[in-house]
Design a protein around this motif. Sequence first.
Motif, PDB file in Angstrom:
ATOM      1  N   LEU A 104       0.830  -1.211   0.000  1.00 23.20           N
ATOM      2  CA  LEU A 104       0.000   0.000   0.000  1.00 23.20           C
ATOM      3  C   LEU A 104       0.864   1.261   0.000  1.00 23.20           C
ATOM      4  O   LEU A 104       1.788   1.389   0.804  1.00 23.20           O
ATOM      5  N   HIS A 105       0.559   2.167  -0.913  1.00 23.09           N
ATOM      6  CA  HIS A 105       1.333   3.413  -1.051  1.00 23.09           C
ATOM      7  C   HIS A 105       0.411   4.602  -1.276  1.00 23.09           C
ATOM      8  O   HIS A 105      -0.796   4.436  -1.493  1.00 23.09           O
ATOM      9  N   THR A 106       1.017   5.788  -1.290  1.00 22.61           N
ATOM     10  CA  THR A 106       0.311   7.004  -1.723  1.00 22.61           C
ATOM     11  C   THR A 106       1.215   7.697  -2.737  1.00 22.61           C
ATOM     12  O   THR A 106       2.352   7.270  -2.952  1.00 22.61           O
ATOM     13  N   GLY A 107       0.724   8.763  -3.310  1.00 22.24           N
ATOM     14  CA  GLY A 107       1.588   9.601  -4.124  1.00 22.24           C
ATOM     15  C   GLY A 107       2.729  10.090  -3.235  1.00 22.24           C
ATOM     16  O   GLY A 107       2.649  10.027  -2.018  1.00 22.24           O
ATOM     17  N   SER A 108       3.804  10.570  -3.883  1.00 19.75           N
ATOM     18  CA  SER A 108       4.943  10.996  -3.080  1.00 19.75           C
ATOM     19  C   SER A 108       5.248  12.450  -3.349  1.00 19.75           C
ATOM     20  O   SER A 108       4.863  12.997  -4.391  1.00 19.75           O
ATOM     21  N   LEU A 109       5.953  13.063  -2.427  1.00 22.70           N
ATOM     22  CA  LEU A 109       6.522  14.386  -2.664  1.00 22.70           C
ATOM     23  C   LEU A 109       5.525  15.370  -3.271  1.00 22.70           C
ATOM     24  O   LEU A 109       5.689  15.839  -4.391  1.00 22.70           O
ATOM     25  N   ASN A 110       4.476  15.655  -2.547  1.00 21.77           N
ATOM     26  CA  ASN A 110       3.488  16.655  -2.985  1.00 21.77           C
ATOM     27  C   ASN A 110       2.709  16.279  -4.234  1.00 21.77           C
ATOM     28  O   ASN A 110       2.326  17.134  -5.020  1.00 21.77           O
ATOM     29  N   ARG A 111       2.507  14.984  -4.406  1.00 27.14           N
ATOM     30  CA  ARG A 111       1.624  14.548  -5.482  1.00 27.14           C
ATOM     31  C   ARG A 111       0.540  13.673  -4.880  1.00 27.14           C
ATOM     32  O   ARG A 111       0.688  13.125  -3.795  1.00 27.14           O
ATOM     33  N   THR A 112      -0.555  13.543  -5.615  1.00 22.94           N
ATOM     34  CA  THR A 112      -1.644  12.702  -5.132  1.00 22.94           C
ATOM     35  C   THR A 112      -2.088  11.744  -6.232  1.00 22.94           C
ATOM     36  O   THR A 112      -1.955  12.045  -7.420  1.00 22.94           O
ATOM     37  N   ASN A 113      -2.581  10.581  -5.837  1.00 21.79           N
ATOM     38  CA  ASN A 113      -3.010   9.563  -6.798  1.00 21.79           C
ATOM     39  C   ASN A 113      -4.464   9.172  -6.558  1.00 21.79           C
ATOM     40  O   ASN A 113      -4.895   9.007  -5.416  1.00 21.79           O
ATOM     41  N   LEU A 114      -5.169   8.978  -7.651  1.00 23.57           N
ATOM     42  CA  LEU A 114      -6.477   8.351  -7.585  1.00 23.57           C
ATOM     43  C   LEU A 114      -6.250   6.914  -7.083  1.00 23.57           C
ATOM     44  O   LEU A 114      -5.246   6.320  -7.418  1.00 23.57           O
ATOM     45  N   PRO A 115      -7.168   6.364  -6.266  1.00 22.45           N
ATOM     46  CA  PRO A 115      -6.955   4.975  -5.838  1.00 22.45           C
ATOM     47  C   PRO A 115      -6.743   4.090  -7.063  1.00 22.45           C
ATOM     48  O   PRO A 115      -7.540   4.137  -8.005  1.00 22.45           O
ATOM     49  N   GLN A 116      -5.667   3.345  -7.076  1.00 21.32           N
ATOM     50  CA  GLN A 116      -5.331   2.560  -8.266  1.00 21.32           C
ATOM     51  C   GLN A 116      -4.421   1.401  -7.932  1.00 21.32           C
ATOM     52  O   GLN A 116      -3.593   1.473  -7.037  1.00 21.32           O
ATOM     53  N   VAL A 117      -4.605   0.332  -8.695  1.00 24.44           N
ATOM     54  CA  VAL A 117      -3.742  -0.833  -8.604  1.00 24.44           C
ATOM     55  C   VAL A 117      -2.668  -0.679  -9.666  1.00 24.44           C
ATOM     56  O   VAL A 117      -2.964  -0.327 -10.802  1.00 24.44           O
ATOM     57  N   ARG A 118      -1.415  -0.935  -9.298  1.00 19.82           N
ATOM     58  CA  ARG A 118      -0.347  -0.957 -10.290  1.00 19.82           C
ATOM     59  C   ARG A 118       0.186  -2.377 -10.368  1.00 19.82           C
ATOM     60  O   ARG A 118       0.543  -2.964  -9.352  1.00 19.82           O
ATOM     61  N   ALA A 119       0.205  -2.880 -11.569  1.00 20.85           N
ATOM     62  CA  ALA A 119       0.530  -4.287 -11.715  1.00 20.85           C
ATOM     63  C   ALA A 119       1.195  -4.544 -13.056  1.00 20.85           C
ATOM     64  O   ALA A 119       0.923  -3.854 -14.033  1.00 20.85           O
ATOM     65  N   ASP A 120       2.063  -5.536 -13.090  1.00 23.19           N
ATOM     66  CA  ASP A 120       2.674  -5.960 -14.340  1.00 23.19           C
ATOM     67  C   ASP A 120       1.701  -6.907 -15.024  1.00 23.19           C
ATOM     68  O   ASP A 120       1.670  -8.106 -14.731  1.00 23.19           O
ATOM     69  N   LEU A 121       0.907  -6.341 -15.931  1.00 23.04           N
ATOM     70  CA  LEU A 121      -0.190  -7.099 -16.532  1.00 23.04           C
ATOM     71  C   LEU A 121       0.282  -8.132 -17.552  1.00 23.04           C
ATOM     72  O   LEU A 121      -0.512  -8.886 -18.090  1.00 23.04           O
TER      73      LEU A 121
END
Length: 391
Positions: free
Chosen positions: A182-199
């Motif tokens: 589980l992560h969030t955006g970093s360094l003053n950035r924000t992310n929409l909830p999302q899965v990151r995966a090697d598809l």
Amino acid sequence: MKRHLRRAGALAVILGGLLVSAGSGAADAPAQPAVEGSEALKPKGRLRLLGSEVPPGTRKRLTWTSGTAIEGFVAPVPVFVVNGKGPGPVLCLTAAVHGDELNGIEVARRVLDDLDVDELNGAVIGVPIVNIQGFYRGTRYLPDRRDLNRYFPGNPRGSAATRMAHSFFTDVVRHCSALIDLHTGSLNRTNLPQVRADLRLPQVSRMSKAFGATVVLHSVGDRGSLRRAATEAGIPSVTFEMGEPMRVQSEQVEHGAKAVQTLLYSLGMTRQRRYWGDPEPVYYASKWVRVDHGGILFSDVALGERVSEGELLGVVTDPISNQQHRIYAPTSGRVLGMALNQVVLPGFAAYRIGTATTPSRMPKQPADEAAEDSREDDEAAPPEEADAPIG
Ligand SMILES: [Zn+2]
């Protein structure tokens, strides 16, 4: 009940080979049919880790210590093991590998707290705060300014970071059948909830579909990241991104917990409690839009917004000369990640625009190109952050 079964059937179809036999004889078996396939997740065996045995039907709080601190100052990291009565895989849930990413800590807490060992098939190993040193100090990094998420699977004789990574990987991660980091955006950035995966990997791809109505972004993952190292070690893994660092955001946490609980259900590990009306994931390929001028960035778009080609994304204003530079969307798509309003330098990656696609189209992209496009560097920040204080 009929409705419930129908939903369960639909999810089972989505998951295919990921489902693990829930043990047809078990009274606690969930309603959905369990499909045993050659690509099923590794079932749990005897759970012995960190000097303890956790028998089926019990829950234990264990401790991992990296062994890299001065002995008198060791910061013990709590590891929760919830071993269900029924058979099933071992799902690992890690958060705060970056010590300032707080949303995941609360997601892990909610998911762990909600589990019932009598009903659980398989086991969940939860580590809500992996980088506890960074957490105490309010920073993403380790005390030596290294990013722990670049050193997996580690080495017992390398730098402090790589030793710590090795210890965690050996003592905890090797026990997992699958992993969600589980992560969030970093360094003053924000992310929409999302899965990151090697598809490109069938097991990972199937796993990525099981998080309900959640955006899925194809990305290979940075070398040294927990996700990539675990996947390369035969443990299908994904990263789950949500929101900003340094904050606890209720909407983001709500989505994250619901998504992970949907996955648990999809794997046949729990009985369903929460459900999305439309459980279909949406697949995206993405590109970063960079600013070409330095100054103060104000955005005109919001996270998650759909934009058309040529639409105004934001304005950078030079605080001294008053010159304004507008940033336009180079393509139509959706804002999957973005910089918060802040002072930026030329080249700063400000907007991550996702273009909807299909999983069968994405994996054909050459790996190197895919890695560059969806580069995670800190799971959110694009390449200019690569020289962040990593010794
Ligand atoms: Zn992170």
